[in-house]
Design a protein around this motif. Structure first.
Motif, PDB file in Angstrom:
ATOM      1  N   LEU A   5     -24.471   4.681 -24.007  1.00 29.85           N
ATOM      2  CA  LEU A   5     -24.734   3.348 -24.733  1.00 29.85           C
ATOM      3  C   LEU A   5     -25.349   2.419 -23.806  1.00 29.85           C
ATOM      4  CD1 LEU A   5     -23.747   2.093 -27.425  1.00 29.85           C
ATOM      5  CD2 LEU A   5     -21.956   1.244 -26.396  1.00 29.85           C
ATOM      6  N   LEU A 102     -16.020  -0.694 -31.216  1.00 28.22           N
ATOM      7  CA  LEU A 102     -17.054  -0.061 -31.923  1.00 28.22           C
ATOM      8  C   LEU A 102     -17.070   1.274 -31.693  1.00 28.22           C
ATOM      9  CD1 LEU A 102     -20.814  -1.590 -31.347  1.00 28.22           C
ATOM     10  CD2 LEU A 102     -20.406   0.864 -31.331  1.00 28.22           C
ATOM     11  N   PRO A 104     -19.026   4.844 -31.756  1.00 33.08           N
ATOM     12  CA  PRO A 104     -20.269   5.623 -32.157  1.00 33.08           C
ATOM     13  C   PRO A 104     -19.870   6.973 -32.738  1.00 33.08           C
ATOM     14  CG  PRO A 104     -20.642   4.608 -30.081  1.00 33.08           C
ATOM     15  CD  PRO A 104     -19.064   4.542 -30.423  1.00 33.08           C
ATOM     16  N   LEU A 118     -28.101   8.435 -30.732  1.00 34.28           N
ATOM     17  CA  LEU A 118     -27.220   7.368 -31.499  1.00 34.28           C
ATOM     18  C   LEU A 118     -28.283   6.789 -32.684  1.00 34.28           C
ATOM     19  CD1 LEU A 118     -25.690   5.548 -28.358  1.00 34.28           C
ATOM     20  CD2 LEU A 118     -24.606   7.089 -29.970  1.00 34.28           C
ATOM     21  N   TRP A 122     -23.751   6.750 -37.332  1.00 36.42           N
ATOM     22  CA  TRP A 122     -23.032   5.574 -37.866  1.00 36.42           C
ATOM     23  C   TRP A 122     -22.053   5.058 -36.959  1.00 36.42           C
ATOM     24  CZ3 TRP A 122     -22.482   3.926 -43.140  1.00 36.42           C
ATOM     25  CH2 TRP A 122     -23.523   4.627 -44.082  1.00 36.42           C
ATOM     26  N   ALA A 123     -21.502   3.864 -37.039  1.00 33.22           N
ATOM     27  CA  ALA A 123     -20.710   3.246 -36.009  1.00 33.22           C
ATOM     28  C   ALA A 123     -19.731   2.626 -36.849  1.00 33.22           C
ATOM     29  CB  ALA A 123     -21.448   2.237 -34.969  1.00 33.22           C
ATOM     30  N   ILE A 125     -16.806   0.029 -36.923  1.00 31.99           N
ATOM     31  CA  ILE A 125     -16.341  -1.301 -36.151  1.00 31.99           C
ATOM     32  C   ILE A 125     -15.093  -1.786 -36.911  1.00 31.99           C
ATOM     33  CG2 ILE A 125     -18.772  -1.612 -35.377  1.00 31.99           C
ATOM     34  CD1 ILE A 125     -19.117  -3.206 -37.840  1.00 31.99           C
ATOM     35  N   GLU A 136     -21.629  -5.334 -35.079  1.00 30.82           N
ATOM     36  CA  GLU A 136     -22.779  -5.124 -36.109  1.00 30.82           C
ATOM     37  C   GLU A 136     -24.156  -5.264 -35.555  1.00 30.82           C
ATOM     38  OE1 GLU A 136     -20.669  -5.766 -40.579  1.00 30.82           O
ATOM     39  OE2 GLU A 136     -21.661  -7.440 -39.486  1.00 30.82           O
ATOM     40  N   ALA A 139     -24.986  -2.306 -32.809  1.00 33.56           N
ATOM     41  CA  ALA A 139     -25.343  -1.239 -33.629  1.00 33.56           C
ATOM     42  C   ALA A 139     -26.669  -1.175 -34.016  1.00 33.56           C
ATOM     43  CB  ALA A 139     -24.008  -0.997 -34.573  1.00 33.56           C
ATOM     44  N   ARG A 140     -27.063  -2.151 -34.956  1.00 28.30           N
ATOM     45  CA  ARG A 140     -28.120  -2.283 -35.553  1.00 28.30           C
ATOM     46  C   ARG A 140     -29.293  -2.252 -34.296  1.00 28.30           C
ATOM     47  NH1 ARG A 140     -25.374  -5.870 -39.452  1.00 28.30           N
ATOM     48  NH2 ARG A 140     -25.303  -4.592 -41.219  1.00 28.30           N
ATOM     49  N   MET A 144     -28.318   2.285 -34.795  1.00 30.60           N
ATOM     50  CA  MET A 144     -27.169   2.798 -35.502  1.00 30.60           C
ATOM     51  C   MET A 144     -26.896   2.104 -37.055  1.00 30.60           C
ATOM     52  SD  MET A 144     -24.566   3.569 -32.355  1.00 30.60           S
ATOM     53  CE  MET A 144     -23.496   4.761 -33.441  1.00 30.60           C
ATOM     54  N   PRO A 146     -23.920   0.375 -38.929  1.00 30.39           N
ATOM     55  CA  PRO A 146     -22.367  -0.064 -38.838  1.00 30.39           C
ATOM     56  C   PRO A 146     -21.526   0.156 -40.342  1.00 30.39           C
ATOM     57  CG  PRO A 146     -23.822  -1.828 -38.970  1.00 30.39           C
ATOM     58  CD  PRO A 146     -24.754  -0.809 -38.766  1.00 30.39           C
TER      59      PRO A 146
END
Length: 272
Positions: A5, A102, A104, A118, A122-123, A125, A136, A139-140, A144, A146
């Motif tokens: 990550l 969060l 992953p 990744l 999806w993640a 949260i 969010e 992740a974006r 990813m 979220p």
């Protein structure tokens, strides 16, 4: 996952610092790595702290953060557990920091593969509203997708992840054992079913479980089901029966006639 990550976040333009107990460098391209003597300053100068430890160590890591006395209400603290929710960080509530998680939803065994692996995953949260907004955003930033998890859902969410990933690996081990037991070259067995697995995953992605199911149970081919059961060892036969019942449920939803489904059900339960 922590190192992976870090690599993904760093590649996305974020400043990343790894807090480590042992004196080791961060993976190349993943930012800085600092020992315990520098943790206080590193945390004070950050806006987000991510706890990337095994589940059993989250509470201890949170206690270590609390002892630093450098967390402020403007901080966000997230952990990466798929099972535990915000409550795993409850010891940090007095700091005023926003707390959450969060997770992953991807299998990462090599940190250096994480930025690519990744992307598109999806993640899951959850947590305080500000922690959710931060998760969010992170992740974006690394590509990813979220998804907000409702309160109390993480155990079921994580069980589903284990079935999808870990138990699929276990099922693949069963399949290769059965094929090797039939006399097929073990070296070939380790490779020959991977393409089938890939194709199945692609079919699931395209049409869901009902659209992806093929084979004897989907066709209502009772004699093939019986032939499979005859050649399996008792333990593997029980695995086949258990999963066969679920495959039959999917086949029914995909349109298998009730007469054919009943015949397959009888074959699965037949002890002969």
């Amino acid at each position: 996952m922590g190192a992976g990550l870090g690599l993904a976040l760093s590649a996305a333009g974020n400043e990343v610092t790894h807090l480590v107990r042992s004196d080791r460098p961060a993976p190349s391209g993943a930012g800085l790595s600092v020992g315990e003597s520098q943790w206080h300053r590193a945390v004070a100068g950050s806006s987000v702290v991510i706890i990337a430890t095994p589940d059993a160590a989250i509470a201890h890591a949170a206690a270590s953060l609390r002892a630093l006395t450098s967390l402020r209400p403007n901080h966000v603290v997230l952990h990466l557990s798929g099972l535990h929710d915000r409550s795993a960080l409850e010891s940090l509530a007095g700091t005023g920091a926003a707390l959450g998680s969060l997770h992953p939803l991807q299998a990462v065994s090599d940190p250096h593969a994480a930025p690519e692996r990744l992307r598109g995953a999806w993640a899951g949260i959850e947590g305080d509203e500000r922690a959710i907004a931060c998760a969010e955003r992170l992740a974006r930033a690394i590509g990813m997708v979220p998804v907000r998890l409702p309160p109390g859902s993480k155990a079921g969410y994580h069980a589903a992840a284990a079935i999808t990933s870990n138990l699929t690996v276990a099922l693949y081990a069963v399949a290769t054992r059965v094929a090797s037991g039939a006399g097929i070259d073990p070296e070939a067995v380790e490779r020959m079913y991977v393409g089938l697995l890939r194709g199945t995953v692609e079919n699931i992605a395209a049409g869901g479980a009902a659209g992806a199911l093929t084979g004897a149970i989907r066709r209502g081919d009772v004699e093939t089901v019986r032939a499979h059961l005859r050649v399996l060892a008792p333990a593997d036969r029980e695995i086949y029966r258990m999963l066969g019942r679920e495959a039959l449920r999917v086949a029914r939803s995909a349109g298998l006639s009730e007469a054919a489904a009943a015949a397959v059900s009888n074959a699965l339960e037949d002890e002969r």
